[in-house]
Design an enzyme around this catalytic site. Structure first.
Site, PDB file in Angstrom:
ATOM      1  N   LYS A 259       0.648  -1.282  -0.040  1.00 55.22           N
ATOM      2  CA  LYS A 259       0.154  -0.060  -0.124  1.00 55.22           C
ATOM      3  C   LYS A 259       0.908   1.220   0.065  1.00 55.22           C
ATOM      4  O   LYS A 259       1.947   1.091   0.469  1.00 55.22           O
ATOM      5  CB  LYS A 259      -0.801  -0.045   1.222  1.00 55.22           C
ATOM      6  CG  LYS A 259      -2.014  -0.949   1.302  1.00 55.22           C
ATOM      7  CD  LYS A 259      -2.585  -0.910   2.774  1.00 55.22           C
ATOM      8  CE  LYS A 259      -3.669  -2.041   2.810  1.00 55.22           C
ATOM      9  NZ  LYS A 259      -4.823  -1.752   1.784  1.00 55.22           N
ATOM     10  N   ARG A 333     -10.266 -11.550   2.067  1.00 53.57           N
ATOM     11  CA  ARG A 333     -11.370 -12.394   1.324  1.00 53.57           C
ATOM     12  C   ARG A 333     -10.719 -13.969   1.301  1.00 53.57           C
ATOM     13  O   ARG A 333     -11.305 -14.872   1.304  1.00 53.57           O
ATOM     14  CB  ARG A 333     -11.703 -12.041  -0.113  1.00 53.57           C
ATOM     15  CG  ARG A 333     -10.604 -12.012  -1.052  1.00 53.57           C
ATOM     16  CD  ARG A 333     -10.810 -11.125  -2.264  1.00 53.57           C
ATOM     17  NE  ARG A 333     -10.796  -9.723  -2.138  1.00 53.57           N
ATOM     18  CZ  ARG A 333     -11.074  -8.788  -3.001  1.00 53.57           C
ATOM     19  NH1 ARG A 333     -11.248  -9.227  -4.303  1.00 53.57           N
ATOM     20  NH2 ARG A 333     -11.194  -7.427  -2.312  1.00 53.57           N
TER      21      ARG A 333
END
Length: 486
Positions: A259, A333
């Site tokens: 990120k 996920r």
């Protein structure tokens, strides 16, 4: 200190319309409060305050706060009960003013809804300052009068549940590691005889063949933990439970798909899903709700290292499906895939998972509401109706086959962890991915990325991690406990 509410009048020159507690106090001080208010200029607008000193020896400082219009009720456009929201906001503002005056105790006008008033007081005063030497004075809110003490206490428990989630989310990632998260939750549940907490180590996760979860965890020096909570509040311990599943990434660097450094510190709250579902169970236990709940939280860090997932790697989930990891920052996920497979072991009445899953959810709804993707209209209705009462709103999002095709059209594996059109419909393709690991007929995925933190949007929460939608999950569980649907 004392916080009293006053309603907005229809006409600017009309006399102040107090709550019953305000009226009683005004009579106690021979009408001085009403007289002073009228001398102070125009009537109080919603959420605005006036402070009076020396009116009564028991209450050296009295804060009068605007409640807005009386009996505003449910606002169909806003999808919430406006009276309750107005009370929460007004009481929070009033209590903070008492805190600024460094008065250690405040009595709060129930304003016609003691639960909402308690929520406003307890949520409004909360601040994470564990690691600061200089702390704000602690203020203890109490109910003014004794008529609504049961509703007040319920509101305190609801708010303390959300504050627990805020505490867990706000704490630095070196203070709330996977094991420390699990131990903190276990400590909170220790006093309840009908709760069992299992802190599962990496060896257990391996025996469960949770390859997707383990693939994320292996990038960090912190070992993963699978937290499993069993709350047996139902009349029969064999009754089908409600299963809550929460994403527990205690720090998310993005892994190899790193990120940007700006704002990365906020990723200490990427376990917001685990924080809210675990806090909801702590609250359900405190309320002694008559239903069985199981909480599941896969906990780990997502870090870049020589052992971390690489873009293009293929991993195998608990149900045997293979997953191509095209972006290591779509890691939540992967944890949830295995946890959802495991959730099917419990003959669940419903499975509800919560996760700070996608930036796309924040783009879609901002901080106004939690996005809900569900295969069950029955489940959706309960969540929606609960959110109207709590003011912590939900909004239904699509689970179209259109999105499923975008993650199953994958060159190397059964599914890809990101949609083939990259950013388009990112929250929806993430939900479609999770759906590949669900066979239960009542399942909902709550993407809470947009409601993770608060700047100033929710006036009764200070700036920082929000702990949303803990109260909606609790209210939903309470409604489910009253519902005879199977």
């Amino acid at each position: 200190g004392l916080v009293l509410g006053v309603y907005s009048s229809e006409k600017d020159d009309a006399a102040a319309q107090f709550t019953s507690a305000g009226d009683a106090f005004d009579r106690l001080v021979s009408g001085k409060l009403r007289a002073l208010l009228s001398l102070c200029g125009p009537p109080l607008k919603k959420g605005k305050t006036r402070i009076f000193h020396g009116l009564h020896q028991d209450f050296p400082s009295v804060v009068v706060v605007g409640l807005g219009k009386k009996s505003a009720g449910i606002n169909e456009q806003e999808n919430w009960n406006e009276d309750k929201e107005n009370i929460r906001t007004a009481v929070a503002v009033g209590c903070r003013q008492i805190q600024d005056l460094e008065i250690p105790c405040v009595e709060v006008d129930p304003c016609g809804d003691a639960q909402a008033a308690a929520e406003g007081a307890v949520l409004g005063l909360h601040e994470y300052n564990e690691l600061k030497q200089k702390k704000k004075p602690v203020v203890t809110p109490q109910l003014h009068g004794s008529a609504d003490s049961e509703a007040w206490q319920k509101g305190v428990i609801y708010a303390e549940g959300q504050n627990l989630a805020r505490y867990l989310m706000e704490a630095p990632a070196n203070y709330i590691t996977p094991i420390k998260f699990a131990e903190h939750v276990e400590h909170k549940l220790r006093s309840f005889s009908n709760v069992k907490v299992h802190i599962r180590p990496e060896s257990w996760i391996t025996t469960q063949e949770m390859g997707a979860f383990l693939s994320v965890a292996k990038g960090s020096a912190e070992p993963p933990i699978f937290l499993e909570i069993h709350y047996s509040g139902g009349a029969n311990t064999n009754d089908s439970p409600l299963v809550f599943v929460g994403k527990g990434v205690t720090f998310d660097s993005g892994g190899i798909s790193l990120k940007p450094s700006s704002g990365m510190d906020a990723m200490r709250a990427d376990m917001g899903g685990a924080a809210t579902v675990c806090s909801a169970i702590v609250t359900a236990a405190a309320l002694n709700l008559p239903l069985n709940i199981i909480g599941l939280a896969p906990l780990c860090e997502n870090m870049p290292s020589g052992k971390a997932n690489k873009p293009g790697d293929v991993v195998r989930a608990k149900n045997g499906k293979t997953i191509q990891v095209d972006n290591t920052d779509a890691e939540g996920r992967l944890l949830l895939a295995d946890a959802l497979c495991y959730a099917h072991n419990f003959n669940a009445r419903a499975i509800v998972n919560a996760a700070t899953l996608t930036g796309a959810m924040d783009v879609a709804l901002g901080s106004a509401a939690t996005g809900v993707f569900t295969n069950s209209s029955w489940l959706w209705t309960h969540l929606y109706e609960a959110s109207i009462l709590t003011g912590d709103r939900v909004w239904r999002m699509p689970l179209f086959e259109h999105y499923t095709k975008q993650i199953t059209d994958c060159p190397l594996a059964d599914v890809s962890n990101i949609g083939k059109y990259s950013r388009a419909g990112g929250a929806c393709t993430a939900a479609a991915f999770l759906k590949e690991f669900v066979t239960a007929s009542h399942w909902a995925h709550l993407d809470i990325a947009g409601v993770m933190s608060n700047k100033d949007e929710v006036p009764y929460l200070r700036k920082g991690m929000a702990g949303r939608p803990t109260r909606t999950l609790v209210e939903f569980a309470a409604r489910l406990s009253q519902d005879s649907h199977n």
